[in-house]
Design an enzyme around this catalytic site. Structure first.
Site, short mmCIF file in Angstrom:
data_model
loop_
_atom_site.label_atom_id
_atom_site.label_comp_id
_atom_site.label_asym_id
_atom_site.label_seq_id
_atom_site.Cartn_x
_atom_site.Cartn_y
_atom_site.Cartn_z
CG ASP A 128 -13.23 -36.04 -17.86
OD1 ASP A 128 -12.81 -35.52 -16.81
OD2 ASP A 128 -12.50 -36.29 -18.83
CE LYS A 188 -7.88 -36.71 -16.63
NZ LYS A 188 -8.55 -35.40 -16.51
CG ASP A 213 -6.27 -33.09 -15.34
OD1 ASP A 213 -5.37 -32.23 -15.47
OD2 ASP A 213 -6.95 -33.49 -16.30
CE LYS A 228 -5.37 -30.20 -18.37
NZ LYS A 228 -6.54 -30.96 -17.90
CG HIS A 242 -1.65 -21.03 -16.17
ND1 HIS A 242 -1.86 -21.08 -17.53
CD2 HIS A 242 -0.65 -20.14 -16.00
CE1 HIS A 242 -1.02 -20.26 -18.14
NE2 HIS A 242 -0.28 -19.67 -17.22
CG ASP A 243 -3.62 -17.29 -10.48
OD1 ASP A 243 -3.04 -16.19 -10.48
OD2 ASP A 243 -4.85 -17.40 -10.32
CB THR A 247 -2.54 -17.67 -6.71
OG1 THR A 247 -2.66 -16.29 -6.41
CG2 THR A 247 -3.92 -18.29 -6.81
CB THR A 307 -3.49 -34.33 -26.03
OG1 THR A 307 -4.48 -34.29 -25.01
CG2 THR A 307 -2.23 -34.92 -25.48
NE ARG A 315 -13.54 -37.43 -24.82
CZ ARG A 315 -13.17 -36.35 -25.51
NH1 ARG A 315 -14.07 -35.63 -26.14
NH2 ARG A 315 -11.91 -35.99 -25.56
O1 C5P Z 1 -11.84 -38.56 -23.00
P1 C5P Z 1 -10.36 -38.44 -23.18
O2 C5P Z 1 -9.63 -39.78 -23.20
O3 C5P Z 1 -9.96 -37.54 -24.32
O4 C5P Z 1 -9.90 -37.73 -21.82
C1 C5P Z 1 -8.62 -37.19 -21.63
C2 C5P Z 1 -8.57 -36.54 -20.28
O5 C5P Z 1 -7.26 -36.03 -20.08
C3 C5P Z 1 -9.53 -35.36 -20.12
O6 C5P Z 1 -10.00 -35.42 -18.76
C4 C5P Z 1 -8.67 -34.13 -20.29
O7 C5P Z 1 -9.10 -33.06 -19.48
C5 C5P Z 1 -7.32 -34.63 -19.82
N1 C5P Z 1 -6.13 -33.98 -20.37
C6 C5P Z 1 -5.88 -33.88 -21.72
N2 C5P Z 1 -4.76 -33.23 -22.17
C7 C5P Z 1 -3.88 -32.74 -21.31
C8 C5P Z 1 -4.11 -32.85 -19.92
C9 C5P Z 1 -5.26 -33.51 -19.48
O8 C5P Z 1 -6.66 -34.38 -22.52
N3 C5P Z 1 -2.78 -32.18 -21.74
#
Ligand code: C5P
Length: 228
Positions: free
Chosen positions: A14, A36, A61, A63, A65-66, A70, A120, A211
């Site tokens: 990220d 990812k 990743d 995601k 949604h459409d 599409t 999450t 992170r």
């Molecule tokens: O930094 P962190 O460990 O929170 O990163 C989690 C990664 O997982 C982020 O890139 C976030 O977009 C992704 N993610 C998430 N929850 C989901 C699907 C993907 O946190 N349900």
């Protein structure tokens, strides 16, 4: 690679630029199982970043949604990039999930298509704000059932819901779990979390960690120490 556990980790790249993403990927090579690529990096750098990181190790990743038409088209395009795995939102509905799977499999019958259940970063209160009375675990279970009936390979859920997903969809169904935090680590915007070891004990197929590794002073060391 230190051990089998590290091969199950996708590190979330990220970051906003290709040089930063490539530097992280090369620092972490050998310490994680894959990379990812999410919305920030993809929107900043476009599809070529997948090629630059190495498509066979990439979980895309975005995601999707459409409407089904599409999502079928973008699933085909994502699969053509050569990624090992990509995801769609289960809330797009079963027809959309089926359309995504069919289109992807026409391009490559090995690509893994995964459904995002409940982010999450949600808890029961934020679901209620949207008119959803289910607890996150029940909602995840309901969406996982739709995903496995649609033929998807697995779902994204929090480690806290792995057992519910396994009960609903069986042990071969893939579980991809963000919301992974070392004990005492900063939660950031994540709400439904477990430690890396707990997530593995719950039976996670893949852990997504961002992170805690990418913001560490020494990302390679943080990755190495993930299961200590
Ligand atoms: O930094 P962190 O460990 O929170 O990163 C989690 C990664 O997982 C982020 O890139 C976030 O977009 C992704 N993610 C998430 N929850 C989901 C699907 C993907 O946190 N349900």
């Amino acid at each position: 690679m230190n051990n089998e556990n590290h091969k199950r980790v996708f590190v979330a790249l990220d970051v906003p630029s290709a040089p930063e993403a490539k530097a992280l990927a090369s620092t972490l090579a050998g310490h994680v199982g894959g990379y990812k690529i999410g919305l920030e990096l993809f929107c900043s750098e476009g599809p070529r970043i997948v090629e630059e990181i190495g498509p066979s190790e990439v979980f895309l990743d975005l995601k999707f949604h459409d409407i089904p038409n599409t999502v079928a088209a973008c699933s085909r395009a994502a699969t053509k990039l050569g990624v090992m795995m990509f995801n769609v939102h289960c809330l797009g509905g079963q027809a959309m999930m089926k359309a995504a799977l069919e289109a992807a499999r026409e391009e490559n019958d090995k690509v893994q298509v995964i459904g995002v259940t409940v982010l999450t970063s949600h808890d029961a209160a934020s679901l209620r704000d949207m008119g959803i009375e289910d607890f996150p675990r029940d909602m995840v279970r309901r969406l996982a059932r739709l995903a496995c009936e649609a033929g998807l390979d697995g779902v994204v859920c929090s480690p806290q819901e792995i057992s519910a997903v396994r009960a609903e969809c069986g042990n071969n169904f893939v579980t991809v779990t963000p919301g992974v935090r070392p004990a005492g680590g900063a939660l950031g915007d994540q709400k439904r979390v477990m430690t890396p070891n707990e997530a593995l004990q719950q039976g996670a197929t893949w852990l997504v960690v961002g992170r805690p590794i990418t913001h560490a002073k020494d990302p390679a060391l943080a990755a190495q120490n993930l299961f200590n």
